[in-house]
Write an enzyme that holds these catalytic residues in place. Structure first.
Site, PDB file in Angstrom:
ATOM      1  N   ASP A 144     -16.211  -9.241  66.976  1.00 51.20           N
ATOM      2  CA  ASP A 144     -16.438 -10.471  66.227  1.00 51.20           C
ATOM      3  C   ASP A 144     -17.881 -10.927  66.418  1.00 51.20           C
ATOM      4  O   ASP A 144     -18.660 -10.288  67.127  1.00 51.20           O
ATOM      5  CB  ASP A 144     -15.452 -11.556  66.651  1.00 51.20           C
ATOM      6  N   SER A 145     -18.231 -12.050  65.817  1.00 52.06           N
ATOM      7  CA  SER A 145     -19.622 -12.510  65.843  1.00 52.06           C
ATOM      8  C   SER A 145     -19.950 -13.314  67.090  1.00 52.06           C
ATOM      9  O   SER A 145     -21.118 -13.512  67.417  1.00 52.06           O
ATOM     10  CB  SER A 145     -19.897 -13.384  64.618  1.00 52.06           C
ATOM     11  N   GLY A 146     -18.943 -13.802  67.780  1.00 49.81           N
ATOM     12  CA  GLY A 146     -19.162 -14.699  68.907  1.00 49.81           C
ATOM     13  C   GLY A 146     -19.027 -16.156  68.527  1.00 49.81           C
ATOM     14  O   GLY A 146     -18.987 -17.039  69.385  1.00 49.81           O
ATOM     15  N   GLY A 147     -18.960 -16.443  67.237  1.00 49.27           N
ATOM     16  CA  GLY A 147     -18.919 -17.824  66.772  1.00 49.27           C
ATOM     17  C   GLY A 147     -17.678 -18.576  67.217  1.00 49.27           C
ATOM     18  O   GLY A 147     -17.751 -19.753  67.567  1.00 49.27           O
ATOM     19  N   PHE A 148     -16.522 -17.916  67.221  1.00 47.81           N
ATOM     20  CA  PHE A 148     -15.276 -18.605  67.585  1.00 47.81           C
ATOM     21  C   PHE A 148     -15.360 -19.200  68.980  1.00 47.81           C
ATOM     22  O   PHE A 148     -15.067 -20.374  69.198  1.00 47.81           O
ATOM     23  CB  PHE A 148     -14.101 -17.625  67.499  1.00 47.81           C
ATOM     24  N   ASP A 171     -20.074 -17.112  61.735  1.00 46.59           N
ATOM     25  CA  ASP A 171     -19.485 -18.197  60.960  1.00 46.59           C
ATOM     26  C   ASP A 171     -19.219 -19.369  61.886  1.00 46.59           C
ATOM     27  O   ASP A 171     -19.191 -19.226  63.095  1.00 46.59           O
ATOM     28  CB  ASP A 171     -18.177 -17.743  60.279  1.00 46.59           C
ATOM     29  N   GLY A 212     -10.867 -19.125  60.649  1.00 50.46           N
ATOM     30  CA  GLY A 212     -10.771 -20.573  60.629  1.00 50.46           C
ATOM     31  C   GLY A 212      -9.366 -21.023  60.973  1.00 50.46           C
ATOM     32  O   GLY A 212      -8.534 -20.252  61.438  1.00 50.46           O
ATOM     33  N   ASP A 240      -5.179  -8.966  64.905  1.00 50.96           N
ATOM     34  CA  ASP A 240      -5.454  -8.868  66.337  1.00 50.96           C
ATOM     35  C   ASP A 240      -4.878 -10.071  67.069  1.00 50.96           C
ATOM     36  O   ASP A 240      -4.734 -11.157  66.493  1.00 50.96           O
ATOM     37  CB  ASP A 240      -6.971  -8.817  66.588  1.00 50.96           C
ATOM     38  N   HIS A 279       4.267  -1.947  78.194  1.00 49.00           N
ATOM     39  CA  HIS A 279       5.514  -2.138  77.439  1.00 49.00           C
ATOM     40  C   HIS A 279       5.275  -2.970  76.184  1.00 49.00           C
ATOM     41  O   HIS A 279       5.696  -2.592  75.082  1.00 49.00           O
ATOM     42  CB  HIS A 279       6.573  -2.816  78.311  1.00 49.00           C
TER      43      HIS A 279
END
Length: 530
Positions: A248-252, A323, A394, A443, A509
């Site tokens: 991912d971009s790291g934005g989250f 984002d 989002g 994911d 598992h």
């Protein structure tokens, strides 16, 4: 008895009682035949008070009231002598300022020099003025005509093998081909936050059925850093992962560090900041974001260009543009401005990516919260740009029902010839619910996270392996499917005994369960049952 034996300590305490019975001394300091010793220093008194306190606790544990009383009397006398000497009351757990004052008092009492304070860590100058909001928050991003038309990639392909014929279903079975392998869709994507699946190594992950792994740019930026990973030959080589990787971009993570504002919804205002964690969102603006590392507090800049550059150094197969994180419940005006900002950032990310593709695919991130009109605007604009796929990000609503309503309106607006990815949602019930809408990959860290805490996924519903009912249950974890060759009783035993092996077996598992579930869903689509 050996020196540390309780009986030895009791005899020492009894000796002190006998001494106290002969009559109290004038001072806690010992006397000799030649006369009184020199008064102890403050440091020596602190050591004596500490050891005397330990002996007092032992005497109390042994229920020896007489010895405890004698020790308490001497302990109080030492503390009084310490206070007279330093001018400060003795405190076992003193504050930083108190420790400095105590050191100065001790130095003054002994007429010695005061130890110099250690130098403070140099502050890094941060150009906060660079992070200004756009003059017009609703500024439109550049038109699609400023980009070349999308062309098929030789290194990245998506093909739909079967579309469900069931009325009303958009479910499909497909295949994504990347430089590091094939992904059969729909697929579950486990999250290796720091380039590693917690408790599970590469061999175990492969045997569980993992094809695509998700890694977080934010955490890899903080440590070890893109430069180190590039020196290792990229993230695949660094982590020893042979299959495809999406980052991912790291934005989250960065925007989740922001403090709540009056314009936020109740979900944001209820957030709690972990005390002692230096991580924080320092500034944000049209340029990007500036945040502090949770490891050492150093400032790290994240811009559309720097996020793409880091993912280039990682060498991941699928990368995500920067984002903004719009929380659920924010006002519509602010949400609309956030969507426009994300679009402008994604355009910059796309330009940086197309200037140096490096056999990587880039997915756009469709935003708009639960507002169907904003989702439509985002989907239509991003679909006009030469992205290789689309992620749905989002806020997806406050519950699964809102998420499904959102997907019902959004999915028909995404290009059918490109893959899509649902960000952060992949528990079993959600996976079954979203596949009919045409989701290709999804994911989540949920299956492995709950495994480490004792929740095991099963066909009839998850089980809490810590419950006593499983102590002598020698059946398979899930009676309807084969996952790991161990019984519920064995995992119950490992969990109760805090064995590290439990986390590995439980994670295995749950991962096997999820991959088998997705395989069953693919077969049902082929049978037109979904």
């Amino acid at each position: 008895a050996r020196p540390g034996h309780p009986r030895r300590r009791l005899r020492r305490c009894q000796s002190m009682v006998d001494t106290a019975a002969e009559g109290p001394s004038d001072s806690p300091s010992c006397s000799t035949a030649e006369g009184s010793k020199a008064l102890p220093t403050a440091a020596e008194l602190r050591q004596k008070i500490g050891s005397m306190g330990a002996e007092l606790r032992q005497a109390r544990l042994s229920d020896d009231a007489a010895a405890a009383a004698a020790l308490l009397e001497r302990l109080l006398a030492y503390k009084k002598q310490y206070a007279d000497l330093t001018g400060a009351e003795y405190r076992l757990k003193s504050s930083k300022r108190g420790r400095q004052a105590a050191a100065e008092s001790e130095a003054a009492a002994s007429e010695g020099p005061v130890a110099p304070k250690p130098p403070k860590r140099a502050k890094v100058k941060m150009e906060l003025g660079l992070y200004q909001a756009a003059a017009d928050p609703m500024e439109l991003p550049p038109p699609s005509s400023s980009f070349p038309a999308w062309e098929p990639r030789s290194f990245f392909r998506f093909e739909v093998l079967h579309r469900s014929r069931k009325p009303g279903s958009r479910a499909r079975v497909g295949r994504i081909t990347t430089p590091h392998g094939v992904i059969d869709t729909p697929a579950f994507v486990p999250v290796g936050t720091n380039g590693a699946l917690k408790g599970v190594d590469e061999r175990q992950s492969h045997e569980a059925g993992t094809q695509l792994m998700f890694c977080n740019t934010y955490h890899l930026l903080v440590h070890p850093g893109p430069e180190v990973i590039q020196q290792a030959g990229g993230l695949h080589s660094f982590a020893g992962h042979a299959g495809p990787i999406i980052t991912d971009s790291g934005g989250f993570q960065v925007f989740s560090l922001a403090e709540a504002t009056q314009d936020d919804g109740p979900e944001m205002k209820r957030r709690k900041v972990r005390e002692g964690n230096p991580a924080s969102l320092t500034a944000t603006g049209e340029r990007g974001a500036l945040f502090r590392s949770y490891l050492d507090g150093r400032p790290i800049e994240l811009t559309p260009e720097s996020s793409v550059a880091a993912q280039k150094q990682f060498g991941s197969d699928i990368i995500i543009p920067l984002d903004e994180l719009p929380p659920n419940g924010m006002s519509r005006d602010r949400l609309h401005a956030s969507v426009r900002l994300s679009h402008r950032w994604m355009v910059r990310s796309l330009r940086a990516h197309l200037a140096d593709p490096r056999q990587q695919a880039m997915y756009a991130v469709v935003h708009g919260g639960t507002d169907t009109e904003l989702r439509r605007e985002s989907a239509e604009y991003l679909s006009s740009l030469p992205f290789d796929g689309f992620a749905i990000g989002g806020s997806l609503g406050k519950d699964r029902g809102e998420m499904l309503d959102l997907l019902r309106a959004l999915m028909p607006r995404l290009p059918e010839d490109k893959p899509n990815h649902l960000l952060g949602i992949a528990d079993p019930d959600s996976a079954v619910a979203v596949v009919p809408f045409g989701i290709d990959t999804m994911d989540s860290c949920n299956p492995t996270r709950i495994a480490r805490h004792g929740t095991l996924l099963c066909t009839g519903g998850s089980i809490k392996i810590s419950q006593l009912r499983y102590k002598a249950d020698f059946g398979h974890i899930d009676p309807t499917r084969h996952t790991i060759p161990h019984s519920r009783a064995y995992l119950h035993h490992l969990f109760k005994q805090h064995e590290l092996l439990f986390m590995t077996l439980a994670s295995q598992h749950n991962m096997i369960f999820m991959h088998q579930l997705m395989g069953e869903l693919r077969q049902k689509i082929l049978n037109d049952e979904i």
